[in-house]
Motif scaffolding. Structure first.
Motif, PDB file in Angstrom:
ATOM      1  N   ALA A  33       2.928  27.653 -23.521  1.00  0.00           N
ATOM      2  CA  ALA A  33       2.317  26.749 -22.541  1.00  0.00           C
ATOM      3  C   ALA A  33       3.390  25.997 -21.762  1.00  0.00           C
ATOM      4  N   GLY A  34       4.438  25.540 -22.465  1.00  0.00           N
ATOM      5  CA  GLY A  34       5.496  24.783 -21.807  1.00  0.00           C
ATOM      6  C   GLY A  34       6.287  25.608 -20.815  1.00  0.00           C
ATOM      7  N   THR A 151      -0.797  19.375 -30.244  1.00  0.00           N
ATOM      8  CA  THR A 151       0.522  19.982 -30.418  1.00  0.00           C
ATOM      9  C   THR A 151       0.842  20.946 -29.287  1.00  0.00           C
ATOM     10  N   VAL A 152      -0.125  21.785 -28.927  1.00  0.00           N
ATOM     11  CA  VAL A 152       0.098  22.727 -27.831  1.00  0.00           C
ATOM     12  C   VAL A 152       0.294  21.976 -26.513  1.00  0.00           C
ATOM     13  N   MET A 153      -0.458  20.915 -26.303  1.00  0.00           N
ATOM     14  CA  MET A 153      -0.299  20.121 -25.088  1.00  0.00           C
ATOM     15  C   MET A 153       1.050  19.412 -25.055  1.00  0.00           C
ATOM     16  N   THR A 154       1.615  19.103 -26.218  1.00  0.00           N
ATOM     17  CA  THR A 154       2.961  18.542 -26.242  1.00  0.00           C
ATOM     18  C   THR A 154       3.944  19.517 -25.618  1.00  0.00           C
ATOM     19  N   GLY A 155       3.822  20.794 -25.992  1.00  0.00           N
ATOM     20  CA  GLY A 155       4.683  21.802 -25.395  1.00  0.00           C
ATOM     21  C   GLY A 155       4.482  21.887 -23.894  1.00  0.00           C
ATOM     22  N   LEU A 156       3.223  21.842 -23.451  1.00  0.00           N
ATOM     23  CA  LEU A 156       2.937  21.920 -22.020  1.00  0.00           C
ATOM     24  C   LEU A 156       3.524  20.711 -21.280  1.00  0.00           C
ATOM     25  N   LEU A 157       3.329  19.529 -21.835  1.00  0.00           N
ATOM     26  CA  LEU A 157       3.819  18.322 -21.173  1.00  0.00           C
ATOM     27  C   LEU A 157       5.339  18.264 -21.154  1.00  0.00           C
TER      28      LEU A 157
END
Length: 403
Positions: A33-34, A151-157
């Motif tokens: 995602a990131g 956790t996945v959104m952390t990678g995206l952000l």
């Protein structure tokens, strides 16, 4: 290394039942995602170098990030719903490979028209990030969905946050084409890892493409929770965008006279929101996502209200206040986003990709409105008008969530 916990028998043709992702798979999804969403922002710090290299004017080179963002918005609307119609594993791998080709086209672009076409393709295919997040939500158990999504959104952000820093450094040291080549290599590795370790996902609908797109409006009409989530997060995104789209202009003027590098450094405050995303997800799992949305909207409103004090402070104190305020509202906006995603993904599991598309269309509409409104207010009435509008927008989002 354990990729999936609680394995199940395959459901045929590579399909497996939803299951709790292990740490390695969650890390893979977060990294994917990131890296994919970072592709949207690599060009922004390099625009000056790009213009000189291919002989484009400053006005024309500004079309590069514009077309990238336009492609992303179109991709969310037109491509993200396909995750309900086809195996998400195949979509993630295929979009990742297409993103690799688009990034290579950027790296090899001999002229501005080719670069513009490639930038539009980057935006369209970078929406693989919006296939990865619903995939993570589908794999997670209901009691831990907020944590996994967080956790996945952390990678995206973090991808959004670090992309500008990395591209600026790489372009300065090795040239702008090298940045696109490195980006393509990173996404290619993600595609290979997803093909190797990501389980299959059984399609949840047999609707034709036209009916699939038409069902977006039907979902919005039938689910009040989706309408509230899209409206509240759209309002918060409008406030968020109004701040960031006018910050560099405000800092460039008196009494600061600071350059773009100084404005970009305030973006590091976004790390607080990115790193706190899993905590917001865990809180949503324990206390309920509705409470977290109110907490996030309230924190955002308080942060922007504090920023309204800036005109009465010394320039040095204003800079400190901007940093603290950016940490506060970024944390609030990201916490609300994680909670809203948790709510939306639980509405109708068979339509998670379409639900996600509706939510992010609302977010992008809000961000576009915030950029336009913030620029107009700054030009007419100054920075206080921008922070005042953002405060009101956050309070409206809180009102929506208190209903």
């Amino acid at each position: 290394m354990t990729i999936i916990h609680e394995t199940h028998e395959q459901a045929g043709a590579g399909q497996v039942a939803p299951q709790q992702p292990g740490r390695a798979l969650t890390l893979l999804l977060a990294t994917g995602a990131g890296l994919s969403v970072a592709s949207l922002y690599y060009s922004q710090p390099m625009l000056g170098v790009l213009a000189g290299s291919i002989g484009a004017s400053s006005r024309d080179i500004g079309l590069v990030p514009t077309l990238t963002q336009l492609g992303y918005a179109l991709g969310i609307l037109l491509l993200a719903p396909l995750g309900d119609r086809h195996d998400r594993r195949h979509i993630i791998v295929l979009k990742s490979l297409l993103l690799v080709l688009a990034l290579l086209a950027c790296a090899l672009a001999p002229s501005l028209p080719v670069l513009l076409a490639a930038s539009l393709a980057v935006g369209l295919t970078a929406t693989v990030a919006q296939d990865i997040v619903p995939a993570a939500a589908t794999l997670a158990h209901e009691h831990s969905r907020g944590k996994v999504v967080g956790t996945v959104m952390t990678g995206l952000l973090l991808g959004i946050l670090l992309s500008r820093v990395v591209s600026g450094l790489v372009a300065e040291q090795a040239g702008w084409r090298s940045m696109f080549l490195l980006a393509a290599a990173g996404v290619a590795l993600i595609a290979a890892a997803a093909w190797r370790w990501l389980p299959g996902f059984a399609p949840t609908t047999t609707l034709s493409y036209g009916r699939l797109l038409a069902s977006l409006w039907d979902l919005l009409r039938r689910h009040a929770a989706l309408r509230r989530a899209a409206l509240a997060q759209g309002l918060l995104s409008m406030a968020f965008s109004a701040f960031w789209s006018t910050l560099a202009i405000m800092l460039h003027a008196a009494p600061f006279h600071l350059g773009s590098a100084a404005a970009g450094s305030f973006g590091l405050a976004g790390a607080a929101g990115a790193l706190a995303a899993p905590l917001a997800g865990q809180l949503a799992d324990r206390r309920g996502p509705a409470m977290v949305t109110r907490l996030g909207a309230g924190l955002t409103a308080i942060a922007f209200a504090v920023l309204c004090l800036a005109p009465w402070l010394t320039p040095a104190a204003q800079l400190w206040l901007l940093g603290v305020g950016a940490i506060g509202f970024d944390l609030g906006v990201q916490a609300a986003l994680i909670a809203h995603q948790t709510i939306v993904y639980g509405i109708e599991p068979a339509a998670r990709s379409r639900l996600n598309a509706v939510l992010f269309v609302g977010i992008f509409i809000g961000m576009a409105g915030g950029a336009i409104g913030g620029s107009l207010l700054l030009a007419q009435w100054g920075w206080l008008a921008v922070t005042g509008m953002s405060t009101v927008l956050a309070l409206l989002a809180l009102l929506v969530r208190w209903r």
